[in-house]
Scaffold this active site. Structure first.
Site, PDB file in Angstrom:
ATOM      1  N   ASP A  85      -1.419 -35.758   9.040  1.00  0.00           N
ATOM      2  CA  ASP A  85      -2.216 -35.059  10.030  1.00  0.00           C
ATOM      3  C   ASP A  85      -1.857 -35.510  11.582  1.00  0.00           C
ATOM      4  O   ASP A  85      -2.171 -34.570  12.368  1.00  0.00           O
ATOM      5  CB  ASP A  85      -3.823 -35.263   9.914  1.00  0.00           C
ATOM      6  CG  ASP A  85      -3.993 -34.488   8.721  1.00  0.00           C
ATOM      7  OD1 ASP A  85      -3.272 -33.794   8.213  1.00  0.00           O
ATOM      8  OD2 ASP A  85      -5.342 -34.519   8.332  1.00  0.00           O
ATOM      9  N   GLY A  86      -1.435 -36.405  12.009  1.00  0.00           N
ATOM     10  CA  GLY A  86      -1.167 -36.864  13.040  1.00  0.00           C
ATOM     11  C   GLY A  86       0.033 -36.041  13.911  1.00  0.00           C
ATOM     12  O   GLY A  86      -0.207 -35.505  15.121  1.00  0.00           O
ATOM     13  N   ASN A 161      -8.830 -32.494  17.566  1.00  0.00           N
ATOM     14  CA  ASN A 161      -9.865 -33.157  17.062  1.00  0.00           C
ATOM     15  C   ASN A 161     -10.848 -33.490  17.988  1.00  0.00           C
ATOM     16  O   ASN A 161     -12.041 -33.086  17.943  1.00  0.00           O
ATOM     17  CB  ASN A 161      -9.196 -34.758  16.480  1.00  0.00           C
ATOM     18  CG  ASN A 161      -8.878 -34.637  15.022  1.00  0.00           C
ATOM     19  OD1 ASN A 161      -9.106 -33.587  14.396  1.00  0.00           O
ATOM     20  ND2 ASN A 161      -8.253 -35.661  14.754  1.00  0.00           N
ATOM     21  N   ASP A 189     -19.985 -46.793  25.250  1.00  0.00           N
ATOM     22  CA  ASP A 189     -18.396 -47.034  25.379  1.00  0.00           C
ATOM     23  C   ASP A 189     -17.688 -45.827  25.910  1.00  0.00           C
ATOM     24  O   ASP A 189     -16.631 -45.877  26.387  1.00  0.00           O
ATOM     25  CB  ASP A 189     -17.896 -47.393  24.186  1.00  0.00           C
ATOM     26  CG  ASP A 189     -18.388 -48.673  23.588  1.00  0.00           C
ATOM     27  OD1 ASP A 189     -18.691 -49.644  24.579  1.00  0.00           O
ATOM     28  OD2 ASP A 189     -17.837 -49.206  22.609  1.00  0.00           O
ATOM     29  N   THR A 200     -14.201 -34.474  10.693  1.00  0.00           N
ATOM     30  CA  THR A 200     -13.587 -35.329   9.755  1.00  0.00           C
ATOM     31  C   THR A 200     -12.713 -36.422  10.202  1.00  0.00           C
ATOM     32  O   THR A 200     -12.016 -36.999   9.277  1.00  0.00           O
ATOM     33  CB  THR A 200     -12.791 -34.472   8.745  1.00  0.00           C
ATOM     34  OG1 THR A 200     -11.843 -33.822   9.349  1.00  0.00           O
ATOM     35  CG2 THR A 200     -13.760 -33.504   7.923  1.00  0.00           C
ATOM     36  N   ALA A 201     -12.867 -36.772  11.578  1.00  0.00           N
ATOM     37  CA  ALA A 201     -11.968 -37.852  12.146  1.00  0.00           C
ATOM     38  C   ALA A 201     -13.232 -38.905  12.505  1.00  0.00           C
ATOM     39  O   ALA A 201     -13.599 -39.728  11.465  1.00  0.00           O
ATOM     40  CB  ALA A 201     -11.297 -37.183  13.240  1.00  0.00           C
ATOM     41  N   TYR A 202     -13.464 -39.402  13.651  1.00  0.00           N
ATOM     42  CA  TYR A 202     -14.230 -40.262  13.938  1.00  0.00           C
ATOM     43  C   TYR A 202     -15.627 -40.031  13.532  1.00  0.00           C
ATOM     44  O   TYR A 202     -16.112 -40.789  13.197  1.00  0.00           O
ATOM     45  CB  TYR A 202     -14.589 -40.378  15.488  1.00  0.00           C
ATOM     46  CG  TYR A 202     -15.369 -41.188  16.258  1.00  0.00           C
ATOM     47  CD1 TYR A 202     -15.281 -42.523  16.365  1.00  0.00           C
ATOM     48  CD2 TYR A 202     -16.787 -40.852  16.360  1.00  0.00           C
ATOM     49  CE1 TYR A 202     -16.218 -43.343  16.752  1.00  0.00           C
ATOM     50  CE2 TYR A 202     -17.605 -41.905  16.995  1.00  0.00           C
ATOM     51  CZ  TYR A 202     -17.339 -43.205  16.944  1.00  0.00           C
ATOM     52  OH  TYR A 202     -18.441 -44.036  17.359  1.00  0.00           O
ATOM     53  N   LEU A 204     -16.283 -38.781  10.415  1.00  0.00           N
ATOM     54  CA  LEU A 204     -16.372 -38.671   8.953  1.00  0.00           C
ATOM     55  C   LEU A 204     -17.712 -39.741   8.521  1.00  0.00           C
ATOM     56  O   LEU A 204     -18.272 -39.114   7.427  1.00  0.00           O
ATOM     57  CB  LEU A 204     -15.063 -39.227   8.478  1.00  0.00           C
ATOM     58  CG  LEU A 204     -14.930 -38.972   6.906  1.00  0.00           C
ATOM     59  CD1 LEU A 204     -15.045 -37.535   6.514  1.00  0.00           C
ATOM     60  CD2 LEU A 204     -13.503 -39.199   6.436  1.00  0.00           C
ATOM     61  N   GLN A 260      -3.835 -39.696  20.802  1.00  0.00           N
ATOM     62  CA  GLN A 260      -2.328 -39.574  21.090  1.00  0.00           C
ATOM     63  C   GLN A 260      -1.761 -39.496  22.714  1.00  0.00           C
ATOM     64  O   GLN A 260      -0.984 -40.026  22.966  1.00  0.00           O
ATOM     65  CB  GLN A 260      -1.907 -38.399  20.399  1.00  0.00           C
ATOM     66  CG  GLN A 260      -2.087 -38.452  18.872  1.00  0.00           C
ATOM     67  CD  GLN A 260      -1.644 -37.309  18.250  1.00  0.00           C
ATOM     68  OE1 GLN A 260      -1.294 -36.549  18.826  1.00  0.00           O
ATOM     69  NE2 GLN A 260      -1.151 -37.614  16.570  1.00  0.00           N
TER      70      GLN A 260
END
Length: 298
Positions: A85-86, A161, A189, A200-202, A204, A260
């Site tokens: 996925d990256g 994302n 932060d 579905t990344a951070y 999730l 990224q």
């Protein structure tokens, strides 16, 4: 009864690829350091493409300095990503502005965006794409522009994302405005603006998880302090989010795209404008790659 996740969904199928979509040239994005076993998978794919008389071109990076020469003399109809996925995130940021569809074969670990890891079915999957027996999902991207002293100094930083405005690991004070109707000051932060794909990344573990066919953005403070805690906000893709840097002296203020790419050297009083990008990422999917099935097995 409690539930670990909060889901937002509409049950609409992905768009069927038109029979007029012809694939003659394919770009293959692959890491230079793949394992020997995966090199055998690649050899099978190459053999299959040769048998189909498909022209294909390799690239190991989409970074501008390495990829510009590739673009000067290569015109392709499809990008196949041989990775996880990256790499799909990297391909989406590059291909979306150019209207190039992307098909991912899972050579990596995670596979929300790629086809299954069964190497014996890779050629079957590619054959389905070549014969238009597949579907395309239009995935929303998010874009950042930066203004300083009334002048735009940076544009078109894309993310599939999320975009994350942060202080380099230290808390900062900022305010954000949504469509001139809602304004909030926070100490946190950072501030994250995610797409449904990024849910579905951070997001999730905390939710909400949003079906990728919904056109919306998710706005949330990251690790807010004290009474600055607030729930995430879901806004439509026509919304404009303005972020104002207030108390950030001595911090490494940056915008991180998909974990990224980075925009650095931001200054106090810079204004960050975040919107949905004008074009979607076109992700080619097969029946077996249903979003909900993948989430069920996660």
């Amino acid at each position: 009864m409690s539930c670990k996740y909060c889901f937002v969904s509409i049950l609409s199928p992905p768009e069927r690829i038109s029979d007029d979509f012809m694939i003659k040239n394919i770009a293959l994005l692959i890491r230079p350091d793949i394992e020997d076993e995966k090199k055998k998978w690649l050899q099978c794919i190459i053999k299959f493409l040769d048998a189909q008389n498909i022209h294909y071109y390799f690239t190991e990076s989409l970074r501008p300095l390495k990829f510009c020469e590739f673009l000067k003399f290569r015109d392709f109809d499809l990008m196949i990503v041989l990775g996880g996925d990256g790499m799909m995130l990297e391909a989406a940021r590059f291909c979306a502005p150019r209207d190039i569809p992307i098909f991912g074969l899972n050579f990596g670990k995670e596979g929300f965006l790629t086809a299954g890891k069964n190497s014996e079915k890779f050629t079957d999957a590619i054959n389905a794409v070549l014969n238009n027996s597949d579907y395309i999902e239009n995935r929303t991207l998010v874009e950042a522009r930066i203004y300083r002293n009334g002048n735009q100094i940076f544009s078109e930083q894309l993310a599939l994302n999320e975009l994350y405005v942060n202080g380099g690991g230290k808390s900062l004070t900022l305010s954000f405005d949504i469509n001139g109707l809602f304004e909030k000051v926070i100490i946190a932060d950072g501030l994250m603006v995610s797409t449904p794909t990024g849910s579905t990344a951070y997001n999730l573990n905390t939710g909400p998880i949003i079906s990728p066919d919904i056109e919306c953005l998710l706005v949330r403070p990251v690790h807010p302090y004290g009474f600055y805690i607030m729930p995430p906000l879901v806004v439509d893709t026509k919304s404009k989010i303005l972020v104002y840097l207030i108390n950030c002296k001595g911090l490494d203020i940056n915008i991180c795209a998909d974990g990224q790419e980075y925009i650095r050297d931001l200054e106090i009083k810079d204004i960050i404008e975040i919107t949905a990008f004008r074009k979607p990422a076109k992700i080619i999917r097969l029946y077996e790659n249903d979003f909900w099935a993948k989430l069920q097995n996660f």
